[in-house]
Design an enzyme around this catalytic site. Structure first.
Site, short mmCIF file in Angstrom:
data_model
loop_
_atom_site.label_atom_id
_atom_site.label_comp_id
_atom_site.label_asym_id
_atom_site.label_seq_id
_atom_site.Cartn_x
_atom_site.Cartn_y
_atom_site.Cartn_z
CD GLU A 63 -1.57 -2.43 1.62
OE1 GLU A 63 -2.37 -3.37 1.60
OE2 GLU A 63 -0.39 -2.57 2.01
N PRO A 265 12.83 -12.85 -1.10
CG PRO A 265 13.55 -14.41 0.46
CD PRO A 265 14.06 -13.39 -0.51
NE ARG A 266 4.99 -8.33 0.15
CZ ARG A 266 4.70 -7.28 -0.59
NH1 ARG A 266 5.41 -7.00 -1.67
NH2 ARG A 266 3.68 -6.51 -0.27
CG MET A 306 13.77 -5.50 4.48
SD MET A 306 12.55 -6.60 3.71
CE MET A 306 11.17 -5.46 3.50
N GLY A 307 14.28 -3.38 0.53
CA GLY A 307 14.37 -2.18 -0.27
C GLY A 307 15.21 -2.29 -1.53
CD GLU A 308 19.87 -4.61 -1.52
OE1 GLU A 308 20.13 -5.55 -2.30
OE2 GLU A 308 20.62 -4.26 -0.60
N PRO A 333 2.60 -6.55 -9.78
CG PRO A 333 0.96 -6.94 -11.40
CD PRO A 333 1.14 -6.66 -9.93
#
Length: 667
Positions: A63, A265-266, A306-308, A333
């Site tokens: 979001e 990974p999420r 994270m963030g990459e 997507p």
């Protein structure tokens, strides 16, 4: 309030402690869940500059990413200090901070209980709540209704399955549909909200905000260890996605040893589990968190950071969107498509079914059902450059076709917060003087001290004869920069016990600060009210406080009673007074003491409304007629109190009501 709403309130209270315990337990792996737990109960820091803000709630990373284009558009219309973003997850908070830094204020959203939400609204006092995608919390929405806070659902997505779920909770959710302004991401979602009962006038198809996410700049170069490797990036993966990829990778890696599978990974709490899964399948692994780079023998690169993700999508030869082979519902997507990449994805796409369907229909991506189909598609795309190039062209065309959702969404939001222009939005500074607290507008006052609110210290001040007989009101300064100092006093029987002391409360809940904040919000709407300059809260003993407010002077003005003692008002002047009241009522501002002393006319004939002590933004319509009746009683009372008094009730009151009714809606 209906019985389902009452039952929900009881259940939410009962579940509050277990929910906080779950957050604490989850904090074992993600420490961010243990931070700021007080904010989850509504105890957010009080920052007066945020009062009257637009509150945007973006639950998590997806979001936060989706709402970025809208936040950029809002900042063109509304200042940064008047936008506050809440998240529920620490990863969402980190994503917000990574993109915006300190430019936007962040808080953690309250749990959906009556107490937590009441405290949150009291400490934030938003003018508009913007929810992103599907965050419909019944108690949030009920309290926003009660406090006349409009609610918009942007980038709104809803499936037919969700419609069936909400329909089963009709008693709880039915009031919500008439309350919401829905900006649907696609026609299918718009149809679902229409079926639930969202009024047609409040339902708009504005498109998917994610199409407007700006393409990033050129990516940073990869280390030389990646030279000669073809990167296949599987982003936002879950266990089911990774399992399928590793099954497919057995044959792909043996056929094409120069190919490198990059798993992202999420969720960070799964990084170690993903590494163990790769190693259990016998693949050679390099981990980003350890600073490892692939050797010639490395088959899988794990991005456990994270963030990459966008960076790796930019370097990919092929992109896969996770949460689709795993039964999650599909992640975004459009993130790889924004950098010109077509996508592979699995069959589980119910979170954005319409979007994935369009991607497949236009050739911007391909759906694969299992590991075997995944291997076949990867082999075909990477060995047939023309095929992949055609898919990439389709992806770019689809992005271009749907852009503009942010501007369309902003156009639909503007009537809800109706910005009157940034120059009308005052800044707020705070000062502490011993135990006293003051707020002030630094554009109108350089600094405040105890003397700022001391009548005896204000040389050259003169009393203003308001005629009301209660307030201590002084004019300070001269000309256009003149100001008015008002000391709060009690009325009625309580005045016999204490003329100017009130029961102790937090500064932001005191009379002066509440009036200051309300005036600031009304000035942002360009309403005919004085500018808030400064407000003070001074504790007196353990149980009481005193308060003062300084507001901007309205030059060459007099109140209605003073004018009626001199002459009759014209029909045009009565109409101007009625229009001023209507403009305030249109903003749902309830004036607790609407009387003839608080209505002013200046030398140009412009009407003003003053003295907003104990006033508030209030829901509903029935109180507006009673507000006008109070004013009529005031005018009648003065007719029996002062002489001369040039008041002809039938004609003059009809002229005022005529002006009031001449404004059908606020511009």
């Amino acid at each position: 309030m209906s019985w389902p709403q009452r039952a929900y309130r009881l259940a939410s209270r009962a579940l509050a402690l277990p929910l906080l315990g779950w957050l604490w337990w989850r904090g074992r792996r993600e420490p961010g869940y243990r931070q700021n737990l007080r904010q989850r109960l509504g105890f957010i820091p009080i920052e007066p500059e945020s009062f009257g803000c637009i509150w945007v709630h973006a639950a998590s990373v997806g979001e936060v990413q989706a709402v970025q284009p809208l936040l950029h558009a809002l900042l063109k219309e509304w200042p940064a200090h008047a936008i506050v973003v809440s998240t529920q997850t620490p990863t969402g908070a980190r994503a917000l901070h990574a993109h915006w830094g300190e430019r936007l204020r962040h808080v953690f959203a309250p749990i959906d209980t009556p107490g937590a939400m009441a405290r949150f609204l009291n400490r934030l006092q938003p003018r508009l709540l913007v929810l992103v995608e599907r965050e419909l919390w019944p108690e949030w929405l009920q309290q926003c209704r009660a406090n006349a806070v409009p609610v918009a659902l942007v980038n709104a997505r809803l499936s037919e399955r969700s419609v069936r779920t909400y329909s089963r909770w009709r008693g709880l959710m039915q009031p919500v549909w008439a309350q919401l302004t829905v900006l649907a991401a696609d026609p299918e979602s718009a149809a679902c909200f229409r079926a639930l009962g969202v009024p047609e006038a409040r339902l708009h198809e504005t498109g998917n905000l994610k199409f407007d996410i700006a393409a990033p700049g050129a990516p940073a170069a990869l280390p030389s260890a990646f030279d000669g490797r073809t990167l296949i990036v599987a982003g936002s993966t879950h266990e089911g996605d990774e399992t399928a990829w590793l099954d497919a990778w057995k044959e792909l890696a043996s056929e094409h040893p120069q190919w490198l599978l990059v798993l992202v990974p999420r969720h960070p709490q799964r990084f170690d589990a993903a590494a163990q899964l790769v190693q259990s399948r016998g693949f050679s692994l390099a981990r980003r968190s350890r600073g490892e780079t692939p050797s010639a023998a490395t088959q899988v690169m794990l991005i456990d950071a994270m963030g990459e993700l966008t960076h790796w999508y930019q370097h990919a030869a092929l992109c896969f969107v996770g949460g689709t082979l795993a039964p999650i519902g599909g992640h975004n997507p459009l993130e790889p498509m924004a950098v010109g990449q077509p996508v592979l994805f699995g069959p589980h796409t119910h979170n954005a079914a319409a979007l994935y369907s369009e991607i497949e229909r236009t050739g911007a991506g391909v759906c694969v059902r299992d590991a075997q189909a995944l291997a076949h598609a990867a082999r075909r795309w990477l060995t047939q450059p023309a095929t992949q190039a055609a898919h990439a062209d389709a992806a770019r065309a689809l992005i271009a076709q749907h852009q503009g959702a942010a501007e369309r969404s902003l156009a639909r939001l503007q009537p809800l917060f109706r910005p009157a222009g940034i120059p009308n939005v005052s800044r707020v500074a705070t000062a502490t003087m011993g135990k006293s607290t003051a707020w002030f507008d630094p554009a109108l006052l350089n600094a405040v001290t105890e003397q700022t609110f001391d009548p005896q210290a204000r040389a050259g001040s003169t009393a203003l004869a308001t005629g009301s007989g209660r307030g201590q009101v002084l004019r300070i300064g001269d000309g256009e920069r003149g100001q008015v100092l008002r000391h709060y006093r009690r009325g009625g029987l309580m005045a016999k016990l204490s003329k100017d002391r009130f029961w102790r409360t937090a500064p932001h809940e005191s009379r002066a600060m509440r009036e200051f904040a309300l005036l600031r919000q009304m000035r942002s709407w360009a309403l005919p009210v004085p500018a808030p300059v400064a407000a003070s809260h001074r504790p007196r003993g353990a149980c009481f406080y005193e308060a003062d407010i300084v507001v901007g002077l309205i030059p060459d003005s007099a109140n209605a009673v003073q004018l009626l003692q001199q002459r009759a008002l014209t029909t045009t002047e009565w109409a101007a007074l009625g229009q001023a009241i209507r403009r305030i009522h249109e903003r749902q501002v309830f004036h607790a003491d609407l009387n003839a002393h608080n209505l002013l006319l200046d030398g140009a004939g412009q009407a003003w409304v003053v003295d907003f002590d104990k006033c508030e933004v209030r829901a509903g319509e029935d109180w507006k007629a009673r507000n006008l009746e109070r004013l009529l009683r005031s005018l009648r009372k003065e007719a029996g109190r002062v002489t001369p008094y040039h008041w002809t009730e039938a004609a003059d009151w009809a002229a005022l009501i005529g002006g009031y009714q001449s404004i059908s809606t606020f511009p």
